[in-house]
Structure formats: structure tokens, C-alpha cells
Design a protein around this motif. Structure first.
Motif, PDB file in Angstrom:
ATOM      1  N   GLN A 399     -23.606 -19.856 -24.270  1.00 49.22           N
ATOM      2  CA  GLN A 399     -22.283 -19.839 -24.705  1.00 49.22           C
ATOM      3  C   GLN A 399     -22.437 -18.152 -24.609  1.00 49.22           C
ATOM      4  N   PRO A 400     -20.861 -17.448 -24.189  1.00 46.94           N
ATOM      5  CA  PRO A 400     -19.961 -16.513 -23.701  1.00 46.94           C
ATOM      6  C   PRO A 400     -20.340 -14.908 -25.085  1.00 46.94           C
ATOM      7  N   ALA A 401     -19.915 -14.215 -25.019  1.00 47.30           N
ATOM      8  CA  ALA A 401     -19.610 -13.007 -26.072  1.00 47.30           C
ATOM      9  C   ALA A 401     -19.427 -14.097 -26.884  1.00 47.30           C
ATOM     10  N   LEU A 402     -19.438 -13.860 -28.698  1.00 46.00           N
ATOM     11  CA  LEU A 402     -18.410 -13.863 -29.480  1.00 46.00           C
ATOM     12  C   LEU A 402     -16.830 -13.967 -29.281  1.00 46.00           C
ATOM     13  N   PRO A 403     -16.119 -14.358 -29.871  1.00 38.76           N
ATOM     14  CA  PRO A 403     -14.832 -13.981 -29.957  1.00 38.76           C
ATOM     15  C   PRO A 403     -14.507 -12.362 -30.561  1.00 38.76           C
ATOM     16  N   ASP A 404     -13.258 -11.805 -30.070  1.00 40.67           N
ATOM     17  CA  ASP A 404     -12.831 -10.668 -30.989  1.00 40.67           C
ATOM     18  C   ASP A 404     -11.950 -11.110 -31.782  1.00 40.67           C
ATOM     19  N   PRO A 405     -12.602 -10.850 -33.024  1.00 39.80           N
ATOM     20  CA  PRO A 405     -12.188 -10.931 -34.599  1.00 39.80           C
ATOM     21  C   PRO A 405     -11.252 -11.064 -35.002  1.00 39.80           C
ATOM     22  N   GLY A 406     -10.041  -9.840 -33.801  1.00 43.14           N
ATOM     23  CA  GLY A 406      -8.428  -9.416 -34.319  1.00 43.14           C
ATOM     24  C   GLY A 406      -7.830 -10.632 -33.239  1.00 43.14           C
ATOM     25  N   GLN A 407      -8.191 -12.029 -32.663  1.00 42.00           N
ATOM     26  CA  GLN A 407      -7.785 -13.201 -32.217  1.00 42.00           C
ATOM     27  C   GLN A 407      -7.611 -13.993 -33.329  1.00 42.00           C
ATOM     28  N   THR A 408      -6.860 -14.380 -33.797  1.00 42.03           N
ATOM     29  CA  THR A 408      -6.347 -15.790 -35.121  1.00 42.03           C
ATOM     30  C   THR A 408      -7.177 -17.064 -33.733  1.00 42.03           C
ATOM     31  N   GLY A 409      -7.836 -17.497 -33.983  1.00 43.91           N
ATOM     32  CA  GLY A 409      -7.814 -18.863 -33.561  1.00 43.91           C
ATOM     33  C   GLY A 409      -9.122 -18.897 -32.204  1.00 43.91           C
ATOM     34  N   ALA A 410      -9.262 -17.937 -32.220  1.00 47.68           N
ATOM     35  CA  ALA A 410      -9.771 -17.011 -30.863  1.00 47.68           C
ATOM     36  C   ALA A 410     -11.092 -18.439 -30.271  1.00 47.68           C
ATOM     37  N   PRO A 411     -11.194 -18.882 -28.878  1.00 45.44           N
ATOM     38  CA  PRO A 411     -12.134 -19.720 -28.447  1.00 45.44           C
ATOM     39  C   PRO A 411     -13.644 -19.017 -29.024  1.00 45.44           C
ATOM     40  N   ASP A 412     -14.203 -20.275 -28.945  1.00 45.52           N
ATOM     41  CA  ASP A 412     -15.837 -20.211 -29.888  1.00 45.52           C
ATOM     42  C   ASP A 412     -16.140 -20.978 -30.257  1.00 45.52           C
ATOM     43  N   GLY A 413     -17.048 -21.376 -28.372  1.00 47.75           N
ATOM     44  CA  GLY A 413     -17.439 -22.963 -28.121  1.00 47.75           C
ATOM     45  C   GLY A 413     -18.194 -22.881 -29.064  1.00 47.75           C
ATOM     46  N   VAL A 414     -19.009 -22.304 -30.191  1.00 48.09           N
ATOM     47  CA  VAL A 414     -20.569 -22.549 -30.576  1.00 48.09           C
ATOM     48  C   VAL A 414     -19.556 -23.028 -32.416  1.00 48.09           C
ATOM     49  N   LEU A 415     -18.596 -22.424 -32.629  1.00 48.22           N
ATOM     50  CA  LEU A 415     -17.882 -23.253 -34.136  1.00 48.22           C
ATOM     51  C   LEU A 415     -17.046 -24.391 -33.801  1.00 48.22           C
ATOM     52  N   ASP A 416     -16.818 -24.620 -32.803  1.00 46.57           N
ATOM     53  CA  ASP A 416     -16.022 -25.494 -32.483  1.00 46.57           C
ATOM     54  C   ASP A 416     -17.177 -26.832 -31.867  1.00 46.57           C
ATOM     55  N   SER A 417     -17.542 -26.661 -31.357  1.00 47.94           N
ATOM     56  CA  SER A 417     -18.945 -27.744 -31.103  1.00 47.94           C
ATOM     57  C   SER A 417     -19.523 -28.013 -32.488  1.00 47.94           C
ATOM     58  N   LEU A 418     -19.105 -27.270 -33.513  1.00 46.91           N
ATOM     59  CA  LEU A 418     -20.332 -27.452 -34.795  1.00 46.91           C
ATOM     60  C   LEU A 418     -19.184 -28.305 -35.848  1.00 46.91           C
ATOM     61  N   CYS A 419     -18.051 -27.793 -35.077  1.00 44.63           N
ATOM     62  CA  CYS A 419     -17.226 -28.209 -36.727  1.00 44.63           C
ATOM     63  C   CYS A 419     -16.789 -30.234 -35.677  1.00 44.63           C
ATOM     64  N   GLN A 420     -16.823 -30.190 -33.851  1.00 50.10           N
ATOM     65  CA  GLN A 420     -16.408 -31.619 -33.548  1.00 50.10           C
ATOM     66  C   GLN A 420     -17.984 -32.447 -34.048  1.00 50.10           C
ATOM     67  N   PHE A 421     -19.012 -31.667 -33.936  1.00 46.03           N
ATOM     68  CA  PHE A 421     -20.395 -33.056 -34.449  1.00 46.03           C
ATOM     69  C   PHE A 421     -19.746 -33.009 -35.585  1.00 46.03           C
ATOM     70  N   ASP A 422     -19.399 -32.720 -36.288  1.00 48.14           N
ATOM     71  CA  ASP A 422     -19.113 -32.585 -38.521  1.00 48.14           C
ATOM     72  C   ASP A 422     -17.917 -33.974 -38.481  1.00 48.14           C
ATOM     73  N   ALA A 423     -17.420 -33.810 -37.525  1.00 52.12           N
ATOM     74  CA  ALA A 423     -15.945 -34.537 -37.589  1.00 52.12           C
ATOM     75  C   ALA A 423     -16.668 -36.292 -37.058  1.00 52.12           C
ATOM     76  N   LEU A 424     -17.242 -35.585 -35.458  1.00 54.04           N
ATOM     77  CA  LEU A 424     -17.717 -37.317 -35.156  1.00 54.04           C
ATOM     78  C   LEU A 424     -18.053 -37.718 -36.099  1.00 54.04           C
ATOM     79  N   ALA A 425     -19.436 -37.023 -36.599  1.00 54.13           N
ATOM     80  CA  ALA A 425     -21.000 -38.059 -37.503  1.00 54.13           C
ATOM     81  C   ALA A 425     -19.766 -38.103 -39.188  1.00 54.13           C
ATOM     82  N   ALA A 426     -19.225 -37.615 -39.478  1.00 54.59           N
ATOM     83  CA  ALA A 426     -18.195 -38.471 -40.196  1.00 54.59           C
ATOM     84  C   ALA A 426     -17.712 -39.986 -39.653  1.00 54.59           C
ATOM     85  N   ALA A 427     -17.121 -39.945 -38.353  1.00 51.84           N
ATOM     86  CA  ALA A 427     -16.902 -41.065 -37.585  1.00 51.84           C
ATOM     87  C   ALA A 427     -18.125 -42.357 -38.126  1.00 51.84           C
ATOM     88  N   ILE A 428     -19.008 -41.520 -37.786  1.00 60.82           N
ATOM     89  CA  ILE A 428     -20.218 -42.613 -37.378  1.00 60.82           C
ATOM     90  C   ILE A 428     -20.925 -43.418 -39.194  1.00 60.82           C
TER      91      ILE A 428
END
Length: 515
Positions: A399-428
Motif C-alpha cells: 500500500q502507498p501512503a495514507l490518505p489526506d484527512p481533508g479528502q472525504t471518502g479518500a481512497p484507502d486500500g487498507v480500509l477498503d479491503s478490510l470492509c470488503q473482507f468483512d462483507a464477504l465474510a458475512a455472506a460466506i
């Protein structure tokens, strides 16, 4: 300290807690042009340096925006200005992040205070301001003096007491133990730091130990995988459940958590290098450790108290969620399924099919969740997984550097993937439980974050047959679609106070048959 700590997304989650705690404080207003407000803030920030946390300005005691902050405060709360004011009262290191956001049209400012590496800060100047006493005369109110130490106690910032000493010094002691582990690794290798990994990797199989620093352990593990010498790693994983139990019973330090970190690092190394066999062994080691505290029905074993078991379970599922996020980014779909479906107890008599739901339930029930959490709240597990990922570099190596706190909904690969794992785990978990046992088999932790973070992975789940087969083998597309809709509806209900509408996700309504 990451920029995500003061994003609008984080602020909304903090407001949604609707109650203060040891790591969260709401303030209706604050004017840093006034000496009184400056001094009171210095006391609060000093107290938060014990364990870290957030101060939210412009919200009442229930997390509702007050609209009492004025725009001129934005400049006064700028990180540079704020840090400069606070350094008058406390010494370095002082790690602060701040950001101003509009919530329903009202100005709200969030300040994050990182924990002090020593576990506390000592005030170096007197903090006082003039007040009018009961006789109508001016006098100085002294809030703190040089040498004072503050700590958060419940929802208050108070001076420390002798009984707080052990908690305050825990972080400093942990840092010193990690330094000692690094020294042990250097002694064991007997060469320069750059060669530690290869020398440790060349040691006899039984000598691989968790009791070295994180970097040395990670280097050794990667060297062994590179040379396909996984026997020491397998033996280490086989020993780890018993070692964790022994350390929890007799050590009295954080050594069990360090050992769990090393197992997590090893799992991450296996995921990154595509070593499926070692990945499975790592997950099994975590599962055996988890199950060692449970009876056949998933209750704490008779020899372990509820809070002790819940603490262990919570620490393991936080690491599981962190590994899951990495597995999503690496598209290791079989690993995602394996992580989601570890049983909380041997024998299959526990109510839950997944340790993720089981561990969260017991953590909430036994008061293990962070103090600002009131029972089960969206986002708690993902925040714990973020802490693990921030601590262990191998979990975010891609992963690259963390997002700018001033950017609403800024891309954040780590946070995105954690949320996505959580959603997939729920379905499974939901589908694995079957029609007769699908109640409460999952909890949408991702509902504490912006809905679009999970949209790409759910779209792909519904349109990519290969991915869907790996995650949900022998499952009809109509069943998957129904499950995804159920999950989104629950997330919408639990996260609705934040305004994050999971029912507005752009998901395909139908898909081609036989896919």
C-alpha cells in the motif's frame, strides 16, 4: 499516526457512538483564543496521551452537532497552531492530528491524540486562567502544575493515582521489551542488521522463536519461504497455541500478544508469497489458539473467566480481519473463505459458524470492546484490524501512503479491503449456516464506514463466476443475490444514523442464468 484518524468518515463514526468514553470526548464548543479554553484543552490532551483517543469539538454529549463553533476556529485548530499552543505545557513527543468538517451544515472539529510512547506525558508549565470567585473578585484558577500527570478515567481527565501506574507504564515496558528482542536477534545473528533475516533463517529448525523483534522475525520468515525451507515455520506454528496459553497463564506481560503478532506476520508472508499450505497452517494455529479457550458449545472453559476468554478471542479476530483484508487485496479467495469459516469451538456445537461473529458477541458482552463502544457498534472490529495493520508493516506492504484527512471518502486500500473482507465474510457465514440457522450469523462491521467501500467487491461477487465459486461453492446465484441484499439491508439499518445508505449501492439486480 495515520491521516484516516481525522477524516469525515471517522468523525461520523465517532458521532454515531453517541456516548463519551475513555478514548472519546465531546465538547459543545471551544475558543482557542481564550486562555481558559486553551488550558482546559491542554489538560485533556495530556490525559489522552496515556492511551490515545479523539476529542470532538462542536458536539453535545450524545454526539449531536451543536452549531456553536465559529469558522474562525478552523485556523486556530490547524495542526501547526494547535501543536504550538500545546507544546507550551507539555514536552515532545506530541503527536496530534486535527481536521474541520461540516456535519449537517454545522462545523465540527476532530482532534486525534496518539498515545505517548512512555504511556504518559508530564506537564512542564503551569496552566491557569483568571476567574471571578463567589465574592466577585478576580483570582487565578490553577488547572495543573509542572510535574502533573493526567489520565482518562471513564469520561473525565483526572490526575493519575498510584493504582494507575501499571497501566500507564505498560506501553513503555512493551517498547523496551521489543528493543530487547531486537538486541537478542542481533546477538543471535552476530552480524549486521541487514543480514539478520538470512542468519536466523539458517538456524536449526527448532530455534525459530517469536522472541525477536518484528523486523527480524519477518525477514527470517521470508528467507525460509524463499528457500522453501518451511519446516521451522511449521514447527513454530504447531507450538504457538500452547505457547500462547502458557504465556497468558504465567508471563504477566504482553508476550502472548507479541506471539499472536508473529503468527499473523507469518500468515501474511504466506498470503503474499502464495504459499497456500503455510497459509492454512497459520490460520489453523490461530484457530487452535482461539478454540483452546472454548468448551464444546463455544462458552469460556471452566478454567478461564469470561473476560479473559473474550479478550483472547477479540485479539485473534482483529488479526483475522487484518489478514482477511490482505487476502482480498491479493485476491486469495480460498483464503478469504477459510478465514471466515473457522469454528469457535471444536465439535461444531457452538451457535455460530464463524469465529468472527462469536468473538465480537463475547467481546461486547464481557466489556472487552474499547470504552467508547456501547455493545456491538458498526466499525469496532475494523478499527481494531486497522490498529493491527498499522502495527505490522507486512500487512500493508503493498500500500502507498495514507490518505489526506481533508479528502472525504479518500481512497484507502487498507480500509477498503478490510470492509470488503468483512462483507464477504458475512455472506460466506450466512450461506454456510443454512436456512435453519441464519439468524445473527454475521454482523456488518463495515456499516461503520462509507457504503461505496464495499461496492466493488459485491459487484464482482455477483458477476464473476470464478470468484463466486471460490468463495461460495455450489451456491446458486439467486441465493448469493438474496444474501447480499439481506446484508446490505442490515448494514443500512445499523449504519443509518451516519447517513450511509447501503441500499443505494449500484449492484446488478439480475445476472445471466447459469453463471
Amino acid at each position: 499516526m495515520s491521516g484516516r484518524e481525522v477524516t469525515e468518515e471517522t468523525l461520523r463514526a465517532l458521532l454515531d457512538q453517541q456516548a463519551e468514553g475513555e478514548a472519546l470526548d465531546y465538547k459543545r464548543t471551544c475558543d482557542l483564543a481564550l486562555l481558559q479554553d486553551e488550558v482546559e484543552m491542554a489538560k485533556d490532551i495530556a490525559a489522552f496521551q496515556a492511551f490515545g483517543g479523539h476529542l470532538v469539538y462542536g458536539a453535545d454529549g450524545q454526539g449531536r452537532p451543536t452549531g456553536e463553533l465559529e469558522d474562525r476556529q478552523i485556523t486556530l485548530f490547524d495542526e501547526a497552531n494547535l501543536s504550538s499552543k500545546m507544546r507550551k505545557y507539555m514536552a515532545e513527543p506530541l503527536a496530534l492530528k486535527s481536521a474541520a468538517h461540516r456535519i449537517d451544515g454545522a462545523l465540527v472539529i476532530v482532534v486525534h491524540v496518539a498515545p505517548h510512547p512512555d504511556g504518559f506525558t508530564i506537564m512542564r508549565a503551569q496552566g491557569q486562567y483568571p476567574v471571578t470567585n463567589s465574592r466577585g473578585k478576580q483570582e487565578n484558577k490553577c488547572v495543573f502544575r509542572p510535574g502533573d500527570v493526567f489520565i482518562r478515567r471513564g469520561t473525565q481527565s483526572d490526575k493519575w493515582q498510584p493504582q494507575d501506574r501499571e497501566r500507564l507504564l505498560a506501553r513503555r515496558d512493551a517498547r523496551r521489551r521489543e528493543e530487547q528482542r531486537a538486541e537478542f536477534a542481533r546477538t543471535l545473528a552476530e552480524i549486521q542488521d541487514a543480514q539478520q533475516g538470512s542468519r536466523l533463517a539458517a538456524a536449526p529448525a527448532m530455534t525459530l522463536t517469536w522472541n525477536v523483534d518484528a523486523d527480524s522475525f519477518e525477514s527470517a520468515a521470508l528467507e525460509m519461504i524463499r528457500h522453501n525451507d518451511v519446516l521451522p515455520l511449521s514447527l513454530f506454528l504447531r507450538r504457538s497455541p500452547a505457547d500462547v496459553f502458557r504465556l497468558r497463564q504465567s508471563d504477566g506481560t504482553d508476550s502472548d500478544q507479541v506471539l499472536l503478532d508473529r503468527v499473523t506476520q507469518l500468515c501474511a508472508a504466506a498470503v503474499i508469497t502464495g504459499h497456500d499450505g503455510l497459509t492454512r497452517q497459520g490460520i489453523q494455529a490461530l484457530a487452535r489458539t482461539y478454540q483452546s479457550a472454548a468448551d464444546l458449545y463455544g462458552h469460556p472453559r471452566a478454567c478461564i473467566t469470561g473476560p479473559d476468554a473474550a479478550t483472547l478471542w477479540w485479539s485473534i479476530i482483529a488479526r483475522t480481519e487484518a489478514i482477511g483484508g490482505l487476502a482480498v487485496r491479493e485476491e486469495r479467495w480460498e483464503t478469504v473463505r477459510t478465514l471466515a469459516l473457522q469454528r469457535p469451538a471444536v465439535g461444531g456445537r457452538a451457535r455460530y459458524v464463524s469465529w468472527l461473529r462469536h468473538g465480537l458477541t463475547h467481546a461486547a458482552r464481557d466489556g472487552v470492546l474499547p470504552n467508547e463502544e456501547r455493545g456491538e457498534r458498526p466499525g469496532a472490529l475494523i478499527r481494531a484490524a486497522l490498529d493491527v495493520t498499522d502495527r505490522l508493516e507486512i500487512l500493508r506492504i503493498d500500500q502507498p501512503a495514507l490518505p489526506d484527512p481533508g479528502q472525504t471518502g479518500a481512497p484507502d486500500g487498507v480500509l477498503d479491503s478490510l470492509c470488503q473482507f468483512d462483507a464477504l465474510a458475512a455472506a460466506i457465514s450466512d450461506i454456510a449456516a443454512g436456512e435453519d440457522n441464519r439468524t445473527s450469523q454475521f454482523y456488518p462491521n463495515f456499516a461503520g464506514y462509507y457504503a461505496p467501500r464495499i461496492e466493488p467487491v459485491l459487484q464482482r461477487l455477483l458477476t464473476d463466476p470464478a470468484m463466486r465459486h471460490a468463495l461460495l461453492p455450489d451456491t446458486e446465484l439467486a441465493t448469493v443475490h438474496e444474501t447480499v441484499n439481506d446484508i446490505c439491508r442490515l448494514a443500512h439499518r445499523l449504519g443509518f444514523g451516519t447517513g450511509w445508505d447501503f441500499e443505494d449501492l449500484q449492484l446488478p439486480e439480475t445476472a445471466p442464468p447459469n453463471t
